[in-house]
Design a protein around this motif. Structure first.
Motif: not given
Length: 126
Positions: A6-10, A38-40, A91-95, A116-122
């Motif tokens: 994953e990419s693009g979080g922020g 997603r996981q908050a 707001t969460a980590v998106y997988y 699964w990917g490792l996740g990206t934080q939003v």
């Protein structure tokens, strides 16, 4: 060997937009079930959006329908999540997830997905 990145979080302000990407290898995004969860903090991983196997049918959670759009590019073997009108609760980590054998009844069930990917934080904050 399957890999999802994953990419693009922020960090984004409420009402803003972000686009997440998930580059896949070892699995086809066009023929597999592919999706976003997603996981908050302190909460279970929850379904966000997905494509079923080998079809263009999309599925969304009630909380994001009308604001988020899932898409995929077969040539790049990549899927995307366009997130608009973002809220604090997003707001969460998106997988991203993929599964070439997933049945439709499992599409919203995180534990049923194989890869699964490792996740990206939003983070949505003012």
């Amino acid at each position: 060997q399957v890999q999802l990145v994953e990419s693009g979080g922020g960090l984004v302000e409420p009402g803003g937009s972000l686009r997440l990407s998930c580059a896949a290898s070892g699995v086809s995004v066009s023929s597999s079930a592919v999706g976003w969860f997603r996981q908050a903090p302190g909460k279970e991983r929850e379904f966000v959006a997905a494509f079923k196997r080998s079809a263009s049918t999309t599925y969304y959670s009630d909380s994001v329908r009308g604001r988020f759009v899932i898409s995929r590019d077969s040539a790049k073997n990549t899927m995307y999540l366009q997130m608009n009108s973002l809220k604090f609760d997003d707001t969460a980590v998106y997988y991203c997830a993929a599964d070439p054998r997933l049945i439709l009844s499992s599409i919203r069930v995180a534990r049923d997905w194989d890869y699964w990917g490792l996740g990206t934080q939003v983070t949505v904050s003012s």
